[in-house]
Design a protein around this motif. Structure first.
Motif, PDB file in Angstrom:
ATOM      1  N   ILE A 175       0.540  -1.442   0.005  1.00  0.00           N
ATOM      2  CA  ILE A 175       0.160  -0.096   0.664  1.00  0.00           C
ATOM      3  C   ILE A 175       0.866   1.151   0.027  1.00  0.00           C
ATOM      4  N   ILE A 176       2.133   1.205   1.170  1.00  0.00           N
ATOM      5  CA  ILE A 176       2.888   2.449   1.042  1.00  0.00           C
ATOM      6  C   ILE A 176       4.346   1.792   0.197  1.00  0.00           C
ATOM      7  N   GLN A 177       3.947   3.075  -0.728  1.00  0.00           N
ATOM      8  CA  GLN A 177       5.542   2.619  -1.485  1.00  0.00           C
ATOM      9  C   GLN A 177       6.267   3.552  -1.752  1.00  0.00           C
ATOM     10  N   PRO A 178       7.591   3.801  -0.819  1.00  0.00           N
ATOM     11  CA  PRO A 178       9.072   5.703  -1.251  1.00  0.00           C
ATOM     12  C   PRO A 178       9.513   5.470  -2.493  1.00  0.00           C
ATOM     13  N   PHE A 179       9.325   6.377  -2.484  1.00  0.00           N
ATOM     14  CA  PHE A 179       9.922   6.218  -4.213  1.00  0.00           C
ATOM     15  C   PHE A 179      11.501   7.518  -4.193  1.00  0.00           C
ATOM     16  N   PHE A 180      12.636   7.182  -4.973  1.00  0.00           N
ATOM     17  CA  PHE A 180      13.794   7.901  -5.621  1.00  0.00           C
ATOM     18  C   PHE A 180      13.107   8.775  -7.151  1.00  0.00           C
ATOM     19  N   VAL A 184      17.804  19.491 -15.346  1.00  0.00           N
ATOM     20  CA  VAL A 184      18.066  18.269 -14.698  1.00  0.00           C
ATOM     21  C   VAL A 184      16.893  18.240 -13.311  1.00  0.00           C
ATOM     22  N   THR A 185      15.915  17.100 -12.784  1.00  0.00           N
ATOM     23  CA  THR A 185      15.075  17.099 -12.031  1.00  0.00           C
ATOM     24  C   THR A 185      15.506  16.037 -11.025  1.00  0.00           C
ATOM     25  N   TYR A 186      15.498  16.175  -9.530  1.00  0.00           N
ATOM     26  CA  TYR A 186      15.524  15.025  -8.682  1.00  0.00           C
ATOM     27  C   TYR A 186      14.806  15.105  -7.347  1.00  0.00           C
ATOM     28  N   GLY A 187      14.482  14.040  -6.437  1.00  0.00           N
ATOM     29  CA  GLY A 187      13.303  14.672  -5.747  1.00  0.00           C
ATOM     30  C   GLY A 187      13.012  13.180  -4.990  1.00  0.00           C
ATOM     31  N   VAL A 188      12.172  12.837  -3.957  1.00  0.00           N
ATOM     32  CA  VAL A 188      11.330  11.491  -3.580  1.00  0.00           C
ATOM     33  C   VAL A 188      10.658  11.724  -2.853  1.00  0.00           C
ATOM     34  N   GLY A 189       9.644  11.036  -2.607  1.00  0.00           N
ATOM     35  CA  GLY A 189       8.615  10.707  -2.495  1.00  0.00           C
ATOM     36  C   GLY A 189       7.875   9.187  -1.993  1.00  0.00           C
ATOM     37  N   PHE A 190       7.009   9.508  -1.980  1.00  0.00           N
ATOM     38  CA  PHE A 190       5.598   8.213  -1.674  1.00  0.00           C
ATOM     39  C   PHE A 190       4.547   7.777  -2.646  1.00  0.00           C
ATOM     40  N   ARG A 191       4.138   7.115  -2.828  1.00  0.00           N
ATOM     41  CA  ARG A 191       2.972   6.629  -3.269  1.00  0.00           C
ATOM     42  C   ARG A 191       2.283   5.668  -2.180  1.00  0.00           C
ATOM     43  N   ILE A 192       0.898   5.956  -1.979  1.00  0.00           N
ATOM     44  CA  ILE A 192      -0.391   5.421  -1.436  1.00  0.00           C
ATOM     45  C   ILE A 192      -1.568   4.483  -2.926  1.00  0.00           C
TER      46      ILE A 192
END
Length: 206
Positions: free
Chosen positions: A124-129, A158-166
């Motif tokens: 259900i919860i998935q972090p990502f970079f 360029v672009t870069y970052g982090v986040g998460f998906r539900i």
């Protein structure tokens, strides 16, 4: 004559036409969803905060919009495209707007967290970079005919970052992320974005 024919050639029930095993696998049934396998699409809005010398010359006017596509490559890796559009207001010229349109080729990694939250919550919860290289065009006053010259502003970016998906039921998901982007040719142009996206497609398999 009919008595000599094999019984498997009879169609005993006209409501259920007989098909061979290969045809049954190739032809999708009416209750099957036809989707792009291992591929998702996203629509998002984001708030952009200009940084470095960019904020001295421009002010972000509000929210931007984004559209993306991702395909699972292998393991934790996904690749795709991302398109963004927003508005900047020129500090020196009231009423003048500059609209950056960015197109990025992106790579995303989803590290597994099952050992922290368990297998069920890990689905259900998935972090990502994420990171990407793209091309940014700048339009004056939202006019497609009034694009800035390549020497005016940094084009390669360029672009870069982090986040998460539900992950949500019915093949939908929500993604939130924090990303930085900057020009390569002119690194003074940079910003940070806070984005919320709705994801749809083959969510369960990517």
């Amino acid at each position: 004559m009919q008595a000599d024919m094999p019984t498997e050639q009879y169609n005993l029930n006209p409501n259920y036409p007989m098909v061979d095993g290969i045809s049954a696998q190739l032809v999708p049934q009416k209750n099957e969803n036809i989707t792009f396998p291992r591929t998702v699409f996203s629509l998002g809005i984001y708030n952009e905060v200009l940084t470095n010398s960019t904020k001295d010359n421009y002010s972000a006017s509000g929210y931007g919009v984004s559209f993306g596509m991702q395909h699972k490559i292998r393991g934790i890796w996904k690749g795709g495209l991302d398109i963004r559009w927003s508005d900047w207001l020129a500090n020196s010229t009231p009423g003048s707007t500059l609209s950056p349109l960015g197109i990025y080729s992106k790579i995303e990694g989803d590290p597994p967290i099952d050992f922290l939250v368990g297998k069920d919550w890990g689905k259900i919860i998935q972090p990502f970079f994420t990171g990407g290289l793209g091309y940014t065009l700048f339009f004056n006053s939202r006019s497609w005919l009034a694009v800035q010259s390549k020497t005016s502003l940094g084009q390669v970016s360029v672009t870069y970052g982090v986040g998460f998906r539900i992950t949500l039921p019915k093949s939908f998901a929500l993604r939130t992320s924090v990303e930085n982007w900057r020009g390569v040719q002119t690194s003074d142009y940079s910003a940070q974005i806070y984005r919320l996206e709705i994801v749809f497609g083959d969510v369960d398999n990517i």
